[in-house]
Design a protein around this motif. Structure first.
Motif, PDB file in Angstrom:
ATOM      1  N   VAL A 150      30.946  40.849  39.700  1.00 40.70           N
ATOM      2  CA  VAL A 150      32.166  40.885  38.888  1.00 40.70           C
ATOM      3  C   VAL A 150      32.841  42.239  39.069  1.00 40.70           C
ATOM      4  CG1 VAL A 150      33.077  40.923  36.529  1.00 40.70           C
ATOM      5  CG2 VAL A 150      31.388  39.202  37.180  1.00 40.70           C
ATOM      6  N   ALA A 151      32.074  43.300  38.953  1.00 46.28           N
ATOM      7  CA  ALA A 151      32.616  44.649  39.094  1.00 46.28           C
ATOM      8  C   ALA A 151      33.267  44.842  40.468  1.00 46.28           C
ATOM      9  CB  ALA A 151      31.514  45.683  38.876  1.00 46.28           C
ATOM     10  N   ALA A 152      32.589  44.413  41.502  1.00 45.84           N
ATOM     11  CA  ALA A 152      33.127  44.573  42.857  1.00 45.84           C
ATOM     12  C   ALA A 152      34.420  43.783  43.040  1.00 45.84           C
ATOM     13  CB  ALA A 152      32.085  44.139  43.885  1.00 45.84           C
ATOM     14  N   SER A 153      34.446  42.545  42.553  1.00 46.17           N
ATOM     15  CA  SER A 153      35.641  41.725  42.747  1.00 46.17           C
ATOM     16  C   SER A 153      36.822  42.216  41.922  1.00 46.17           C
ATOM     17  CB  SER A 153      35.347  40.250  42.440  1.00 46.17           C
ATOM     18  OG  SER A 153      35.169  40.056  41.060  1.00 46.17           O
ATOM     19  N   CYS A 154      36.541  42.907  40.812  1.00 39.58           N
ATOM     20  CA  CYS A 154      37.608  43.419  39.935  1.00 39.58           C
ATOM     21  C   CYS A 154      37.940  44.881  40.216  1.00 39.58           C
ATOM     22  CB  CYS A 154      37.190  43.259  38.474  1.00 39.58           C
ATOM     23  SG  CYS A 154      36.995  41.553  37.957  1.00 39.58           S
ATOM     24  N   HIS A 155      37.199  45.514  41.151  1.00 42.21           N
ATOM     25  CA  HIS A 155      37.404  46.924  41.497  1.00 42.21           C
ATOM     26  C   HIS A 155      37.231  47.836  40.285  1.00 42.21           C
ATOM     27  CE1 HIS A 155      38.760  45.741  45.480  1.00 42.21           C
ATOM     28  NE2 HIS A 155      39.459  44.798  44.876  1.00 42.21           N
ATOM     29  N   ILE A 156      36.157  47.580  39.540  1.00 39.34           N
ATOM     30  CA  ILE A 156      35.793  48.398  38.388  1.00 39.34           C
ATOM     31  C   ILE A 156      34.306  48.728  38.501  1.00 39.34           C
ATOM     32  CG2 ILE A 156      37.592  47.500  36.853  1.00 39.34           C
ATOM     33  CD1 ILE A 156      35.545  45.588  35.635  1.00 39.34           C
ATOM     34  N   ASN A 171      42.052  44.304  33.086  1.00 40.48           N
ATOM     35  CA  ASN A 171      40.686  44.159  33.574  1.00 40.48           C
ATOM     36  C   ASN A 171      39.961  43.053  32.816  1.00 40.48           C
ATOM     37  OD1 ASN A 171      40.885  46.090  35.559  1.00 40.48           O
ATOM     38  ND2 ASN A 171      40.080  47.734  34.276  1.00 40.48           N
ATOM     39  N   HIS A 172      40.273  42.868  31.536  1.00 42.16           N
ATOM     40  CA  HIS A 172      39.656  41.793  30.765  1.00 42.16           C
ATOM     41  C   HIS A 172      40.014  40.437  31.359  1.00 42.16           C
ATOM     42  CE1 HIS A 172      38.761  44.953  27.935  1.00 42.16           C
ATOM     43  NE2 HIS A 172      38.067  44.108  27.183  1.00 42.16           N
ATOM     44  N   ALA A 173      41.263  40.258  31.745  1.00 43.06           N
ATOM     45  CA  ALA A 173      41.674  38.995  32.360  1.00 43.06           C
ATOM     46  C   ALA A 173      40.977  38.805  33.702  1.00 43.06           C
ATOM     47  CB  ALA A 173      43.189  38.949  32.537  1.00 43.06           C
ATOM     48  N   ARG A 174      40.888  39.865  34.481  1.00 41.69           N
ATOM     49  CA  ARG A 174      40.226  39.764  35.787  1.00 41.69           C
ATOM     50  C   ARG A 174      38.751  39.395  35.648  1.00 41.69           C
ATOM     51  NH1 ARG A 174      43.232  44.449  36.536  1.00 41.69           N
ATOM     52  NH2 ARG A 174      45.069  44.057  37.804  1.00 41.69           N
ATOM     53  N   VAL A 175      38.060  40.008  34.693  1.00 40.85           N
ATOM     54  CA  VAL A 175      36.643  39.694  34.471  1.00 40.85           C
ATOM     55  C   VAL A 175      36.496  38.243  34.020  1.00 40.85           C
ATOM     56  CG1 VAL A 175      34.638  40.198  33.009  1.00 40.85           C
ATOM     57  CG2 VAL A 175      35.916  42.069  34.073  1.00 40.85           C
ATOM     58  N   LEU A 176      37.339  37.806  33.098  1.00 37.95           N
ATOM     59  CA  LEU A 176      37.292  36.417  32.635  1.00 37.95           C
ATOM     60  C   LEU A 176      37.502  35.458  33.799  1.00 37.95           C
ATOM     61  CD1 LEU A 176      37.057  34.696  30.014  1.00 37.95           C
ATOM     62  CD2 LEU A 176      39.555  34.655  30.025  1.00 37.95           C
ATOM     63  N   LEU A 177      38.446  35.758  34.671  1.00 45.76           N
ATOM     64  CA  LEU A 177      38.707  34.898  35.825  1.00 45.76           C
ATOM     65  C   LEU A 177      37.548  34.922  36.823  1.00 45.76           C
ATOM     66  CD1 LEU A 177      42.478  35.714  36.299  1.00 45.76           C
ATOM     67  CD2 LEU A 177      41.500  33.531  35.542  1.00 45.76           C
TER      68      LEU A 177
END
Length: 108
Positions: free
Chosen positions: A32-38, A13-19
């Motif tokens: 960010v949350a929506a795009s990372c599904h968190i 999830n850290h990598a996804r948020v950074l991206l």
């Protein structure tokens, strides 16, 4: 959460948020949350982790938060510790390597 068979994935999830931040430095935590599904709370916590570790800094432009990435930071796992974060970002965003001011730079 709908996971692939085996319950694991290649990116944290850290990598996804950074991206997500690399793709849009003016993005909102909600997006960010929506795009990372968190959850938004998880996204906020991860952004704080990334900021404390020096990968991300944030500032305000009017009422919006603007993020800046530290592209020369190294990946954290010992097996990839020799690689700059910019390589991960370039791989997943399709962008050439750039410095924080937006100027392209040559690969090492």
């Amino acid at each position: 959460m709908n996971r692939q068979a085996g319950g694991w994935g290649f990116l944290t999830n850290h990598a996804r948020v950074l991206l997500a931040i690399a793709r849009d430095p003016a993005t909102r935590i909600r997006d960010v949350a929506a795009s990372c599904h968190i959850t938004e709370r998880t996204a906020q916590s991860i952004v704080c982790d990334l900021e404390r570790a020096g990968y991300v800094s944030r500032g305000r432009i009017g009422r919006r938060t603007q993020y800046a990435l530290r592209l020369d930071g190294k990946l954290r796992h010992p097996a990839e510790a020799h690689l700059p974060v910019s390589d991960l970002i370039a791989l997943f965003t399709g962008r050439d390597r750039e410095d924080p001011s937006g100027q392209k730079r040559a690969a090492p």
